[in-house]
Design a protein around this motif. Structure first.
Motif, short mmCIF file in Angstrom:
data_model
loop_
_atom_site.label_atom_id
_atom_site.label_comp_id
_atom_site.label_asym_id
_atom_site.label_seq_id
_atom_site.Cartn_x
_atom_site.Cartn_y
_atom_site.Cartn_z
N ILE A 454 0.84 -1.20 0.00
CA ILE A 454 0.00 0.00 0.00
C ILE A 454 0.87 1.25 0.00
N ALA A 455 1.92 1.24 0.84
CA ALA A 455 2.82 2.39 0.90
C ALA A 455 3.48 2.66 -0.44
N ASP A 456 3.89 1.60 -1.14
CA ASP A 456 4.51 1.77 -2.45
C ASP A 456 3.55 2.42 -3.43
N MET A 457 2.30 1.93 -3.46
CA MET A 457 1.32 2.49 -4.39
C MET A 457 1.00 3.94 -4.05
N VAL A 458 0.86 4.24 -2.77
CA VAL A 458 0.55 5.61 -2.36
C VAL A 458 1.71 6.54 -2.71
N GLU A 459 2.95 6.13 -2.39
CA GLU A 459 4.11 6.98 -2.63
C GLU A 459 4.36 7.18 -4.12
N ASN A 460 4.12 6.13 -4.92
CA ASN A 460 4.32 6.28 -6.36
C ASN A 460 3.29 7.21 -6.98
N ALA A 461 2.11 7.30 -6.35
CA ALA A 461 1.05 8.16 -6.90
C ALA A 461 1.20 9.60 -6.46
N GLU A 462 1.89 9.84 -5.34
CA GLU A 462 1.92 11.19 -4.75
C GLU A 462 2.63 12.22 -5.61
N LEU A 463 3.45 11.77 -6.56
CA LEU A 463 4.20 12.72 -7.37
C LEU A 463 3.44 13.17 -8.61
N THR A 464 2.31 12.50 -8.89
CA THR A 464 1.53 12.86 -10.07
C THR A 464 0.67 14.09 -9.78
N LYS A 465 0.68 15.05 -10.69
CA LYS A 465 -0.07 16.29 -10.48
C LYS A 465 -1.48 16.19 -11.07
N PRO A 466 -2.49 16.59 -10.30
CA PRO A 466 -3.82 16.74 -10.89
C PRO A 466 -3.85 17.97 -11.79
N LYS A 467 -4.82 18.01 -12.68
CA LYS A 467 -4.87 19.11 -13.65
C LYS A 467 -5.08 20.46 -12.99
N VAL A 468 -5.83 20.48 -11.89
CA VAL A 468 -6.10 21.76 -11.23
C VAL A 468 -4.81 22.36 -10.69
N GLN A 469 -3.77 21.52 -10.48
CA GLN A 469 -2.49 22.04 -10.00
C GLN A 469 -1.86 22.96 -11.04
N ALA A 470 -2.12 22.68 -12.32
CA ALA A 470 -1.55 23.52 -13.38
C ALA A 470 -2.04 24.97 -13.24
N LEU A 471 -3.30 25.14 -12.83
CA LEU A 471 -3.83 26.48 -12.60
C LEU A 471 -3.08 27.16 -11.46
N ALA A 472 -2.87 26.44 -10.38
CA ALA A 472 -2.14 26.99 -9.23
C ALA A 472 -0.71 27.37 -9.62
#
Length: 883
Positions: A454-472
């Motif tokens: 679970i930790a591996d999957m969570v940590e691997n996903a944490e670096l992906t940016k959602p699209k709304v982040q591009a606005l920020a």
């Protein structure tokens, strides 16, 4: 300097581009940890720095976790070169994050050569020395000795050359070197490896390296401590200035001026060290004005003006405004306080979603004599049994072999109701035992158990940016230049208002205009905008993981709330997938046919094939006679959505098992699932199987429909079986499809999307992978195939269908809080800038207190983000008890 750096970088990359001998591109996924981050608005400079590396693709920066991930063409540029150039361009420190791959045991030794001399036992693949060294006191001994917590994080590059023994002492090591042992756990256990080197290490002081608490957490904790210490240092110099300033003393006395100058200079040195180098590096190498630049400009301006006032004072020509050393020092100190709070918030956010902390560090091992001994959990190996004491955390995954209890699995599944555990039941790492002791046979080592996965999957996903982040990101990139322009405008406006409208002296006008400009620049805070999205996404991802919902792609966290259609696969998803054979019709030579079918289906994981094979196994155990062993079937080939085929090695006959349509057989449809078997094209067996819906499937379907979401069900099964399940669940027949091949499932979802739908598809088999990929949000069940998991955006760790409702709730809650954060950030900056600039005349923010802006703006953002964690999303669905 700016142009020179770009020219050098361009020449370097061009030379590489022109090197035709370097061969094809060789991309490697690289993760770096970032040291020295100060706030949530540091990301733009780091992101822009990557634009100057043609050998790098897909950079992803996560400020909250202090990590960056990218694809690097190692044939063009080395990792060390990237780290060096990134440091030069941004001023931050970078370090490669090496997560152990497979089985790795880290040992602390005083002399690594002793380990190499001891050789490698069977099963040990590689012995390597790490660059890390740990300083240790002189009294470490014994297998279970540990390093005191206060020195665990101490690292240095090499022992001092002044040490006569080069930092190594037999038995009493001053410096401990880290040695990594790579081994195959199926051949040799970690405890056996440890004891081997302990026995043959010539009596040197050998022990396990301190367990890693998570690189991101370690860096965040270190930066928080550093920020706090720097704040305390600045506060120690600032308080005397404030006390003197507000004390009833003669402020025209030169002693007061000398003391204030000395203390303010010390504070200014701290400010210069903290803000100036990074600000100018970011400006020169990345072309970005960051918040550090504005802080450095404002604090330096206030300090310089105070020094000028001091010079006039010692010349006995004091300015009418006097000096304001207290303003300059208080400004710096409050900014540093804001940094402490921001760092602490990032640390708490990272800790709140850390699954590594669920891993117990020790275990009670059952010895061959039946006694128990306490060992480090990393020394567990296959074949071990361990005892779980009452009210303690389960060390790793296993099967109960003795005892009974109830286990709280809420840390992984989100369900607060304890689960009864007895002989033969499975238990999982990180869960908490109840009142009864359990003896558990290990089935997964700590580095491969549920917590680790679970930790591996969570940590691997944490670096992906959602699209709304591009606005920020776009807002933050323009924020600082805009504030600089506003600050300059405020300076000029107040200068001319005071001089020509209020008829003040130039001296007074300049000082007054400066105070307004400094306050305007300092009170603005892009950090709240920078943290608005990643803080919420990080916490929401961690919260969903606590409910057994893993977002492999956090972008889908914001997409799921817009869903209009949920499409379920039937077998194994909306039904239990535990099919039972209710009727079997086998024609001539039943023993031979059964033997061939068993040989064909013995390794097939499809629920229908597995159920038929299980029935045949039970039938063979009850029967007596010849041909009980499975026939040897070769050239076995699975045809997704249809069935499986192979060839009998003895008589070369082709045997196929699958649905009637694929086999070209006309058979009456029924409410049962059918599996037909042909040998040499002739029908020899027909199996009718029955499945049942998951017990809460009907409630989930009704709740989805009550939200205005259309529920569909598609399957490769027969028309009768699909219609029966759909009718029992209240799914309209027009929303069901039977006999669907993988391409048909994909086409069905595409049709929904073309009609304006936002589709979630939930499946578990290899034949669902295309549909999972096509859907706007692809969901797979954890017990499904690896192909389906790799194609999915979200993984359900359990088969509880009400996870779909929790997923939608968390998605909606996260999006709302992101919008709240954006709204608060905008409101704060507009009101605060207007107040600091003097737009309200009678209500203004003085420069010294404008530094509180980071606190005032960031704390609500953090609190709003943490609201996602404080809500119990599974409470309303608790009545839907799990199977």
């Amino acid at each position: 300097m700016h142009k020179h750096w770009f020219k050098t970088a361009h020449a370097f990359t061009t030379e590489l581009d022109d090197d035709s001998e370097r061969g094809p591109a060789s991309y490697e996924r690289v993760i770096l940890t970032i040291g020295g981050l100060k706030c949530g608005c540091c990301e733009s400079g780091i992101s822009r720095a990557f634009r100057h590396f043609p050998a790098i693709r897909n950079p992803q920066v996560n400020i909250v976790l202090a990590r960056v991930e990218f694809d690097l063409d190692t044939s063009r540029l080395s990792i060390s070169d990237v780290i060096s150039q990134l440091h030069r361009a941004t001023g931050y420190t970078f370090e490669k994050y090496d997560q152990p791959d497979g089985q790795v045991l880290e040992l602390l030794v005083s002399d690594p050569t002793e380990i190499y001399r001891a050789g490698k036992p069977y099963g040990v693949n590689l012995v390597e020395s790490s660059t890390k060294h740990v300083w240790c006191p002189l009294s470490f001994s014994g297998r279970n000795s540990t390093i005191p917590r206060e020195i665990r994080s101490f690292r240095y590059s090499s022992p001092s050359q002044d040490e006569p023994d080069q930092g190594k002492r037999k038995g009493n090591a001053l410096y401990q070197h880290t040695v990594r042992i790579h081994y195959d756990a199926s051949h040799i256990g970690s405890r056996t490896v440890f004891e081997y080197y302990q026995r043959l290490g010539s009596g040197q002081n050998l022990q396990l390296a301190p367990p890693e608490t998570g690189t991101s957490l370690g860096i965040s904790a270190m930066q928080t401590r550093r920020a706090f210490l720097i704040f305390l240092l600045a506060l120690a110099f600032t308080l005397p200035i404030l006390v003197l300033r507000w004390s009833p003393i003669d402020h025209n006395n030169l002693v007061y001026a000398h003391v204030s100058l000395a203390l303010a200079t010390l504070v200014q040195i701290i400010a210069t060290e903290e803000f100036v180098p990074g600000a100018f590096k970011t400006l020169i190498h990345s072309g970005v004005f960051d918040m550090d630049f504005l802080i450095a400009l404002s604090s330096t301006t206030a300090y310089i003006f105070s020094v000028i006032s001091y010079v006039f004072q010692i010349r006995h020509k004091p300015l009418e405004t006097g000096s304001f050393f207290e303003t300059a020092t208080l400004l710096v100190t409050l900014i540093l306080l804001g940094r402490v709070v921001s760092e602490f918030a990032r640390l708490r956010a990272a800790k709140s979603v850390s699954f590594r902390s669920l891993q117990a560090e020790t275990a009670l091992l059952v010895t061959p004599k039946g006694k128990t001994t306490k060992i480090d959990a990393r020394l567990l190996q296959y074949g071990d049994e361990f005892v779980v004491s009452p009210h303690s955390r389960i060390v790793t995954d296993g099967t109960v072999v003795h005892g009974g209890s109830e286990v709280d699995e809420s840390m992984i599944t989100g369900e607060s109701l304890p689960v009864a555990k007895g002989l033969g039941t499975k238990v999982y790492a990180g869960t908490t035992n109840g009142s009864g002791p359990l003896t558990v046979a290990l089935t997964a080592l700590p580095h491969e158990n549920s917590v680790s996965k679970i930790a591996d999957m969570v940590e691997n996903a944490e670096l992906t940016k959602p699209k709304v982040q591009a606005l920020a990101d776009r807002i933050a990139s323009w924020f600082v230049p805009a504030i600089a322009v506003i600050g300059l405008s405020v300076l000029l406006i107040w200068l001319f208002v005071d001089r020509y409208h209020s008829h003040q002296t130039w001296q007074h006008s300049i000082v007054n205009a400066l105070t307004y400009a400094i306050a305007t620049i300092i009170v603005s805070c892009p950090c709240a905008i920078g943290l608005a999205v990643p803080m919420v996404i990080l916490i929401a991802g961690g919260v969903s993981a606590r409910f057994g919902i893993i977002f492999r792609d956090p972008q889908k966290l914001e997409v799921a709330r817009n869903v209009t259609d949920v499409v379920f696969d039937k077998t194994g998803t909306i039904t239990t997938g535990e099919l039972t054979v209710v009727e079997a019709e086998i024609k001539k030579s039943p023993q031979v046919v059964k033997s061939m079918i068993r040989g064909l289906l013995k390794n097939d994981k499809h629920p229908v094939a597995a159920a038929v094979f299980q029935w045949l196994e039970e039938d063979a155990n009850e029967s007596r006679g010849e041909n009980l062993r499975p026939a040897e079937i070769i050239d076995i080939e699975s045809v997704p959505g249809n069935g499986v085929k192979g060839r009998n090695k003895v008589n070369n006959l082709v045997i196929r098992a699958g649905n009637p349509q694929w086999l070209g057989i006309k058979i009456l449809d029924s409410q049962h699932t059918l599996l037909c078997v042909t040998i040499a094209g002739v029908l020899h067996a027909t199996f009718r199987l029955q499945d049942r819906p998951r017990h809460n499937a009907g409630e989930v379907v009704e709740l989805l429909k009550s939200r205005g979401i259309a529920v569909h069900m598609i399957s490769g099964d027969s028309e009768g079986a699909v219609t029966e399940i759909a009718h029992s669940l209240g799914i309209p027949k027009s929303y069901t499809r039977a006999r669907q091949l993988p391409a048909d499932k994909q086409a069905y979802i595409r049709t929904l999307q073309e009609n304006g739908g936002c589709v979630i598809f939930c499946g578990d088999g290899t034949n669902d992978s295309i549909a999972i990929k096509q859907a706007d949000v692809g969901v797979t069940i954890n017990h499904g195939s690896d192909v389906a998991k790799s194609a999915s955006d979200v993984v359900f760790m359990t088969a509880r269908l009400h996870n779909m409702l929790i997923l939608l709730d968390i998605s909606t809650a996260a999006y709302r809080r992101i919008m709240f954060n954006f709204g608060w950030s905008a409101l704060y900056n507009i009101v605060a800038i207007l107040m600091a600039a003097g737009a309200f005349v009678k209500v203004r923010i003085p420069p010294a207190y404008a530094a509180l802006g980071e606190l005032v703006s960031v704390i609500p953002v953090v609190l709003i983000a943490f609201q996602v964690r404080w809500r119990n999303y599974g409470k309303r669905y608790r009545s839907m008890d799990y199977e």
